[in-house]
Design an enzyme around this catalytic site. Sequence first.
Site, mmCIF file in Angstrom:
data_model
loop_
_atom_site.group_PDB
_atom_site.id
_atom_site.type_symbol
_atom_site.label_atom_id
_atom_site.label_comp_id
_atom_site.label_asym_id
_atom_site.label_seq_id
_atom_site.Cartn_x
_atom_site.Cartn_y
_atom_site.Cartn_z
ATOM 1 N N HIS A 1 39.444 33.637 38.779
ATOM 2 C CA HIS A 1 38.431 32.775 38.172
ATOM 3 C C HIS A 1 38.821 31.304 38.224
ATOM 4 O O HIS A 1 37.997 30.427 37.933
ATOM 5 C CB HIS A 1 38.183 33.154 36.711
ATOM 6 C CG HIS A 1 37.538 34.490 36.528
ATOM 7 N ND1 HIS A 1 36.407 34.886 37.209
ATOM 8 C CD2 HIS A 1 37.901 35.543 35.756
ATOM 9 C CE1 HIS A 1 36.081 36.105 36.845
ATOM 10 N NE2 HIS A 1 36.964 36.539 35.976
ATOM 11 N N ASP B 1 38.034 43.156 41.951
ATOM 12 C CA ASP B 1 38.037 43.018 40.494
ATOM 13 C C ASP B 1 36.578 43.077 40.055
ATOM 14 O O ASP B 1 35.687 42.607 40.767
ATOM 15 C CB ASP B 1 38.656 41.657 40.118
ATOM 16 C CG ASP B 1 38.746 41.460 38.612
ATOM 17 O OD1 ASP B 1 39.857 41.495 38.074
ATOM 18 O OD2 ASP B 1 37.683 41.256 37.983
ATOM 19 N N HIS C 1 34.899 41.517 38.010
ATOM 20 C CA HIS C 1 34.260 40.238 37.683
ATOM 21 C C HIS C 1 34.171 39.369 38.943
ATOM 22 O O HIS C 1 34.951 39.544 39.878
ATOM 23 C CB HIS C 1 35.059 39.534 36.579
ATOM 24 C CG HIS C 1 35.215 40.376 35.355
ATOM 25 N ND1 HIS C 1 36.398 41.023 35.046
ATOM 26 C CD2 HIS C 1 34.333 40.717 34.396
ATOM 27 C CE1 HIS C 1 36.231 41.723 33.917
ATOM 28 N NE2 HIS C 1 34.986 41.553 33.502
ATOM 29 N N ASP D 1 39.614 46.565 36.455
ATOM 30 C CA ASP D 1 38.634 46.522 35.368
ATOM 31 C C ASP D 1 37.273 47.088 35.781
ATOM 32 O O ASP D 1 36.356 47.125 34.960
ATOM 33 C CB ASP D 1 38.516 45.122 34.775
ATOM 34 C CG ASP D 1 38.618 43.997 35.791
ATOM 35 O OD1 ASP D 1 38.804 42.843 35.355
ATOM 36 O OD2 ASP D 1 38.502 44.252 37.009
HETATM 37 O O1 3YP Z 1 39.171 40.233 34.120
HETATM 38 C C1 3YP Z 1 38.682 39.142 34.023
HETATM 39 C C2 3YP Z 1 38.455 38.430 32.705
HETATM 40 C C3 3YP Z 1 37.038 38.543 32.269
HETATM 41 C C4 3YP Z 1 36.917 38.097 30.807
HETATM 42 C C5 3YP Z 1 37.141 36.616 30.613
HETATM 43 C C6 3YP Z 1 36.384 36.286 29.347
HETATM 44 C C7 3YP Z 1 35.423 37.393 29.086
HETATM 45 C C8 3YP Z 1 35.526 38.352 30.254
HETATM 46 N N1 3YP Z 1 38.284 38.539 35.139
HETATM 47 O O2 3YP Z 1 38.536 39.156 36.332
HETATM 48 ZN ZN ZN Z 2 38.247 41.089 35.979
#
Ligand code: 3YP
Ligand code: ZN
Length: 370
Positions: A143, A180, A182, A268
């Site tokens: 991220h 991943d 996300h 995840d």
């Molecule tokens: O695993 C993650 C973190 C995601 C979270 C970050 C804030 C709420 C969801 N990103 O790949």
């Molecule tokens: Zn993630």
Amino acid sequence: TRTGYLWNTLYGWVDTGSGGLAPSSVAAGLQPISHHVAHPDTKRRLHELVVASGLIEHLHELSASPASRADVLRVHDAAHVDRIIAEGAQPKGGDAGDGVSPFGQGGDAIAFLAAGGAIEATRAVVSGEVDRAYALINPPGHHAERALGRGFCIFNNTAVAAAYALEELGLERVAIVDWDVHHGNGAQDIFWESPQVLNISLHQNRCFPSDSGFRDENGGGEGAGRSVNIPLPPGGGNAVYEYALEQVVIPALEAFEPQLILVPCGFDAAIMDPLARMMVRADGFRRLTRLITDAAERICDGRIVFLQEGGYSPYYVPCCGLGVIEELAGVTTGIADAYEPIVGAMGGDELLAHEREAVDAAGALLPGIT
Ligand SMILES: O=C(CCC1CCCC1)NO
Ligand SMILES: [Zn+2]
């Protein structure tokens, strides 16, 4: 095949503080809790299972050294790097940038070590020292954008490794396949205009960040067509991920012909994960690994590096990670997924119509890739 493996004790020292997700707050009614969702124990448990299962004996251990400032500045602004260092100098550390990504004093040094671990695994694979590698690094990175850390990510480990491969190892084309759950917004931001990086992200639609990762985000300028997003409906399991790899990801890789594949590998998307609503099981991750490593053998002499991203179930991440690393090493330790009797019958093994449609819609945009 020689499989590289990288872990460092300090990856288990990331201090995620006393909040569950947001920091504890009396005013907000957020009680302190012993384990933040991103507590490093989850990944340390995977490392311990790699050791306790004996799988470690079949792996070629790699050793991380911190990425240099120059390594990180290939993909991040100096202001971001300097802010992280300043936050890490504080007695109780600071935050990556979005207020929900805490780290303790010296957390900046661990972030440099995570990025350095990604570089070392990439160097070992490209040099031929090992055929493939799994870097169990922490904190995660996918991220982290050029100018901002977010979603528990400080530096974009995968982007640092890709830029290192392009600028220091003389590669011209690198592919990133981010499974991943996300959206891999960081590499998409960093390489938006780069024709040398094909960035592919499979993710639960709108899970996080909720405003990015849509199918029509395909890159800009020289990088047009080099960003592929496959947003998936919640509830998808093994079937939709396999379908997405076969129908979109692997064809895109075959068209781009990368010299190296980097896999930001989060667990995840797993059925027991608290931060998403997908249903992939350990056997599913094993099959995804087989599919993409077979593709790497066909496309880029097998050069593939897995870089740990998310995964928040301390119960299930070890099972999923063992499956992936066993598959990479071509070894079976005999340790089965202990949760299969419970989660195996919950579904996700048949491709549903709306899942097929979501993948096909993403695949329809592929012709832009050459
Ligand atoms: O695993 C993650 C973190 C995601 C979270 C970050 C804030 C709420 C969801 N990103 O790949
Ligand atoms: Zn993630």
